[in-house]
Design a protein around this motif. Structure first.
Motif, PDB file in Angstrom:
ATOM      1  N   VAL A  10       0.864  -1.180   0.000  1.00  0.00           N
ATOM      2  CA  VAL A  10       0.000   0.000   0.000  1.00  0.00           C
ATOM      3  C   VAL A  10       0.903   1.234   0.000  1.00  0.00           C
ATOM      4  O   VAL A  10       1.900   1.293   0.705  1.00  0.00           O
ATOM      5  N   GLY A  11       0.564   2.206  -0.822  1.00  0.00           N
ATOM      6  CA  GLY A  11       1.355   3.426  -0.945  1.00  0.00           C
ATOM      7  C   GLY A  11       2.320   3.403  -2.118  1.00  0.00           C
ATOM      8  O   GLY A  11       2.862   4.437  -2.494  1.00  0.00           O
ATOM      9  N   ALA A  12       2.526   2.222  -2.712  1.00  0.00           N
ATOM     10  CA  ALA A  12       3.435   2.116  -3.856  1.00  0.00           C
ATOM     11  C   ALA A  12       2.830   2.810  -5.072  1.00  0.00           C
ATOM     12  O   ALA A  12       1.622   2.799  -5.282  1.00  0.00           O
ATOM     13  N   VAL A  41      -1.290   2.456  -5.025  1.00  0.00           N
ATOM     14  CA  VAL A  41      -1.966   1.322  -4.402  1.00  0.00           C
ATOM     15  C   VAL A  41      -2.581   1.796  -3.090  1.00  0.00           C
ATOM     16  O   VAL A  41      -1.897   2.349  -2.232  1.00  0.00           O
ATOM     17  N   ILE A  42      -3.907   1.605  -2.952  1.00  0.00           N
ATOM     18  CA  ILE A  42      -4.582   2.032  -1.724  1.00  0.00           C
ATOM     19  C   ILE A  42      -5.059   0.854  -0.888  1.00  0.00           C
ATOM     20  O   ILE A  42      -5.437   1.025   0.266  1.00  0.00           O
ATOM     21  N   LYS A  43      -5.026  -0.364  -1.457  1.00  0.00           N
ATOM     22  CA  LYS A  43      -5.422  -1.560  -0.706  1.00  0.00           C
ATOM     23  C   LYS A  43      -4.855  -2.778  -1.411  1.00  0.00           C
ATOM     24  O   LYS A  43      -4.815  -2.840  -2.634  1.00  0.00           O
ATOM     25  N   SER A  44      -4.399  -3.728  -0.613  1.00  0.00           N
ATOM     26  CA  SER A  44      -3.920  -5.004  -1.141  1.00  0.00           C
ATOM     27  C   SER A  44      -4.621  -6.094  -0.348  1.00  0.00           C
ATOM     28  O   SER A  44      -4.349  -6.277   0.832  1.00  0.00           O
ATOM     29  N   SER A  51     -13.274  -9.389  -1.523  1.00  0.00           N
ATOM     30  CA  SER A  51     -13.044  -8.218  -2.366  1.00  0.00           C
ATOM     31  C   SER A  51     -13.431  -8.526  -3.789  1.00  0.00           C
ATOM     32  O   SER A  51     -13.990  -9.570  -4.097  1.00  0.00           O
ATOM     33  N   ALA A  52     -13.065  -7.639  -4.663  1.00  0.00           N
ATOM     34  CA  ALA A  52     -13.194  -7.904  -6.092  1.00  0.00           C
ATOM     35  C   ALA A  52     -12.258  -9.057  -6.440  1.00  0.00           C
ATOM     36  O   ALA A  52     -11.415  -9.448  -5.633  1.00  0.00           O
ATOM     37  N   ASN A  53     -12.370  -9.607  -7.641  1.00  0.00           N
ATOM     38  CA  ASN A  53     -11.565 -10.768  -7.992  1.00  0.00           C
ATOM     39  C   ASN A  53     -10.116 -10.444  -8.322  1.00  0.00           C
ATOM     40  O   ASN A  53      -9.336 -11.342  -8.610  1.00  0.00           O
ATOM     41  N   ARG A  54      -9.729  -9.194  -8.288  1.00  0.00           N
ATOM     42  CA  ARG A  54      -8.336  -8.787  -8.472  1.00  0.00           C
ATOM     43  C   ARG A  54      -7.896  -8.074  -7.202  1.00  0.00           C
ATOM     44  O   ARG A  54      -8.532  -7.120  -6.775  1.00  0.00           O
ATOM     45  N   PRO A  55      -6.800  -8.512  -6.591  1.00  0.00           N
ATOM     46  CA  PRO A  55      -6.493  -8.126  -5.215  1.00  0.00           C
ATOM     47  C   PRO A  55      -5.823  -6.771  -4.984  1.00  0.00           C
ATOM     48  O   PRO A  55      -5.733  -6.331  -3.852  1.00  0.00           O
ATOM     49  N   ILE A  56      -5.349  -6.096  -6.015  1.00  0.00           N
ATOM     50  CA  ILE A  56      -4.641  -4.833  -5.815  1.00  0.00           C
ATOM     51  C   ILE A  56      -5.544  -3.683  -6.244  1.00  0.00           C
ATOM     52  O   ILE A  56      -5.915  -3.569  -7.416  1.00  0.00           O
TER      53      ILE A  56
END
Length: 83
Positions: A10-12, A41-44, A51-56
């Motif tokens: 997160v933060g990257a 990136v705000i959430k991983s 979550s949604a089906n994509r994690p980043i």
């Protein structure tokens, strides 16, 4: 790939490295190809998270929206500073 991280912190700052068309971006009803756009990136999400089906989860500024991505769809531009 061996050099590809399993997750991105997160933060990257990241760049979308593959062709991904998002259809939920405001003012882009036909879809927006986000390849080349940079965001933060705000959430991983982990395996146990719902979550949604994509994690980043990445936030973009222009246009302003968020999108979910797989790790292999993103390239790292800048790591967040360690605290």
């Amino acid at each position: 790939k061996l050099d590809q991280p399993q997750t991105i912190a997160v933060g990257a700052r990241v760049r979308v490295s593959k062709r991904v068309v998002l259809r939920h971006v405001p003012k882009h009803k036909e879809g927006l190809d986000v390849q080349g756009l940079e965001g933060e990136v705000i959430k991983s999400y982990g395996r146990g998270d719902i979550s949604a089906n994509r994690p980043i989860k990445v936030e973009f500024q222009s246009p302003r929206f968020v999108g979910h991505f797989d790790v292999n769809e993103l390239s790292l531009v800048d790591q967040p500073e360690a605290t």
